[in-house]
Scaffold this motif. Structure first.
Motif, PDB file in Angstrom:
ATOM      1  N   ASN A  19       2.748   0.590   0.479  1.00 26.48           N
ATOM      2  CA  ASN A  19       2.956  -0.840   0.731  1.00 26.48           C
ATOM      3  C   ASN A  19       3.998  -0.968   1.840  1.00 26.48           C
ATOM      4  N   PHE A  21      -3.154  -2.798   0.726  1.00 32.04           N
ATOM      5  CA  PHE A  21      -2.532  -3.242   1.977  1.00 32.04           C
ATOM      6  C   PHE A  21      -2.895  -2.408   3.189  1.00 32.04           C
ATOM      7  N   VAL A  37       0.642 -12.267  -0.697  1.00 42.10           N
ATOM      8  CA  VAL A  37       1.269 -11.467  -1.755  1.00 42.10           C
ATOM      9  C   VAL A  37       0.255 -10.530  -2.425  1.00 42.10           C
ATOM     10  N   GLY A  38       0.740  -9.376  -2.888  1.00 42.47           N
ATOM     11  CA  GLY A  38      -0.141  -8.322  -3.404  1.00 42.47           C
ATOM     12  C   GLY A  38      -0.701  -8.609  -4.782  1.00 42.47           C
ATOM     13  N   TRP A  43       8.113  -1.821   1.540  1.00 43.76           N
ATOM     14  CA  TRP A  43       8.134  -3.117   0.843  1.00 43.76           C
ATOM     15  C   TRP A  43       9.459  -3.805   1.211  1.00 43.76           C
ATOM     16  N   ARG A  75       1.333  -7.488   7.610  1.00 47.00           N
ATOM     17  CA  ARG A  75       0.712  -6.860   6.439  1.00 47.00           C
ATOM     18  C   ARG A  75      -0.405  -7.758   5.909  1.00 47.00           C
ATOM     19  N   TYR A 111       0.839   0.951  -7.763  1.00 48.31           N
ATOM     20  CA  TYR A 111      -0.600   0.693  -7.551  1.00 48.31           C
ATOM     21  C   TYR A 111      -1.439   1.831  -8.120  1.00 48.31           C
ATOM     22  N   LEU A 170       7.434 -12.596   1.363  1.00 43.77           N
ATOM     23  CA  LEU A 170       6.103 -12.530   0.737  1.00 43.77           C
ATOM     24  C   LEU A 170       5.842 -13.742  -0.142  1.00 43.77           C
ATOM     25  N   LYS A 212      -0.353  -4.526 -11.273  1.00 41.32           N
ATOM     26  CA  LYS A 212      -1.622  -4.553 -10.545  1.00 41.32           C
ATOM     27  C   LYS A 212      -2.722  -3.837 -11.322  1.00 41.32           C
TER      28      LYS A 212
HETATM   29  C1  LMR Z   1       3.784  -7.420  -2.877  1.00 39.22           C
HETATM   30  O1  LMR Z   1       4.275  -6.509  -2.196  1.00 39.22           O
HETATM   31  O2  LMR Z   1       3.162  -8.368  -2.382  1.00 39.22           O
HETATM   32  C2  LMR Z   1       3.925  -7.371  -4.367  1.00 39.22           C
HETATM   33  O3  LMR Z   1       4.559  -6.181  -4.739  1.00 39.22           O
HETATM   34  C3  LMR Z   1       4.555  -8.570  -4.955  1.00 39.22           C
HETATM   35  C4  LMR Z   1       6.030  -8.636  -4.702  1.00 39.22           C
HETATM   36  O4  LMR Z   1       6.782  -8.746  -5.690  1.00 39.22           O
HETATM   37  O5  LMR Z   1       6.469  -8.588  -3.553  1.00 39.22           O
END
Ligand code: LMR
Length: 401
Positions: free
Chosen positions: A193, A350, A47-48, A140, A376, A224, A27, A255
């Motif tokens: 995620n 996401f 990236v989130g 994740w 993603r 989140y 990511l 976030k």
């Molecule tokens: C993501 O999934 O993009 C976020 O949680 C940032 C990260 O630390 O990966």
């Protein structure tokens, strides 16, 4: 040889010869690739991180106001202690747990949600070495290596099918029927995620029933909160699991407060008995001390300042609703394309598209659209204006649509 003579260095060995180059984080490497691309029309779905219609990640007004108050009032930067900011933990506790969460709840501030997950994994391993943890597929990308790094055995269940865009609840329930008492089950509290596919309230109940009946330990990753259906609605997981005796909850304020780089998180553990609180809490504190010593203060102090002030809470609620509503507006706009209709039902930042690596590469090369190699997409990276271009690009490179 006298004591002062230096021995000859044998050979040309380097102390670090045992290390090899590691693959870049899947990511975080997108950040650098996106920044290096000169095309002005580029779109970052990597990236989130939340972005507004203009593509900016502004500091929340509530955060700015809380920071101003802190600058004025804070009189020391002396160490705060290994547990972190107790007032911050108390504020989060009342935000998350109805009726205060019971007298068997212990908490510790952590550097971000990832710090909380690492601490939880270490705590689990300290309590039951090489314990087994069930992690959904997909998840994740850090969940599995992080759990393994802490010594846990990872087992997987299918959570989601990117082709049908369906949550695979039956697969999950079936797998959990084979889990052993004391196994850990990692659950995404809301805004899954990478899939955005959350269980409904009824589905959480079904999951809770198996978890309780089989004596499993839920470990909730809640990163989140408030970005799905709202602060209260996003806690369905905790309501469903209210009667589970032992539970871990890793929380992130990155976030929902937009405090990404301040690294604000917390680990809550329901110990099952107040008599166990001290053993669990002191083990957490010891583990934290061994890894990061003491968590950073600033972000947690900001969150406490907001949650402790009615005006700032109201302001935060409005700003959080603005982020949430923008995400759902983007989802609704995408869902006008019949093949992408399911994205309109999913929650949070996401969604996971069924794309091949070649298609993901074509999106980057030919359309300046950047996303994770897994397919993603962080929909917060899309402005409403860019949705048609995004959908057209997907149709060009793939059979979607
Ligand atoms: C993501 O999934 O993009 C976020 O949680 C940032 C990260 O630390 O990966």
């Amino acid at each position: 040889m006298t004591m002062t003579e230096v021995p000859d260095i044998v050979g040309t060995e380097n102390f670090f010869d045992g290390l090899s180059v590691q693959p870049a984080d899947p990511l975080l490497s997108i950040i650098a690739a996106f920044q290096a691309d000169p095309r002005p029309t580029k779109i970052d779905l990597g990236v989130g991180v939340y972005r507004d219609e203009q593509g900016k990640t502004p500091i929340l007004g509530a955060v700015k106001a809380a920071e101003a108050r802190l600058v004025e009032a804070q009189s020391t930067k002396a160490y705060i202690g290994v547990e972190g900011n107790g007032a911050y933990l108390a504020s989060l506790k009342s935000l998350l747990f109805q009726r205060g969460g019971g007298d068997d709840l212990v908490a510790m501030q952590t550097p971000g949600g990832t710090g909380a997950i690492r601490l939880a994994a270490e705590l689990i391993n300290a309590s039951s070495p090489h314990a087994r943890i069930w992690i959904g597929e997909p998840s994740w990308p850090v969940h599995v290596p992080l759990s393994q790094a802490a010594g846990l055995q990872t087992l997987s269940y299918r959570h989601f099918d990117p082709v049908s865009q369906q949550l695979l609840l039956d697969d999950l329930l079936e797998k959990l029927e084979t889990a052993l008492p004391g196994d850990i089950v990692l659950l995404h509290g809301c805004c899954h995620n990478p899939s955005g596919a959350d269980p409904s309230a009824e589905q959480w109940q079904k999951l809770a029933e198996v978890i309780i009946r089989r004596g499993l330990i839920p470990f909730i990753d809640l990163a989140y909160h408030g970005l799905g259906d709202g602060l209260d609605a996003d806690l369905e997981v905790l309501r469903a699991l209210a009667s589970v005796p032992q539970l871990l909850l890793a929380y992130s304020c990155s976030k929902n407060f937009g405090l990404y780089r301040e690294r604000v998180g917390a680990l809550f553990v329901r110990t099952g008995s107040p008599a166990k609180n001290q053993a669990v809490a002191s083990t957490m504190f010891l583990l934290g001390r061994m890894i990061w010593s003491m968590p950073p203060d600033h972000g947690a102090a900001v969150v406490h300042e907001i949650l402790g002030n009615e005006d700032l809470i109201d302001q935060w609620h409005v700003e959080l609703a603005t982020m949430r509503n923008r995400l759902s507006a983007v989802r609704s706009a995408i869902a006008r394309e019949p093949a992408l209709v399911k994205l309109g039902e999913q929650k949070g930042m996401f969604s996971q598209l069924s794309l091949t690596p070649a298609q993901i590469e074509a999106l980057r090369r030919d359309h300046a659209i950047f996303m994770a190699g897994s397919g993603r997409v962080n929909l917060a990276g899309l402005s409403l204006r860019d949705v048609p271009r995004f959908v057209e690009a997907l149709k060009t490179v793939s059979t979607i649509g």
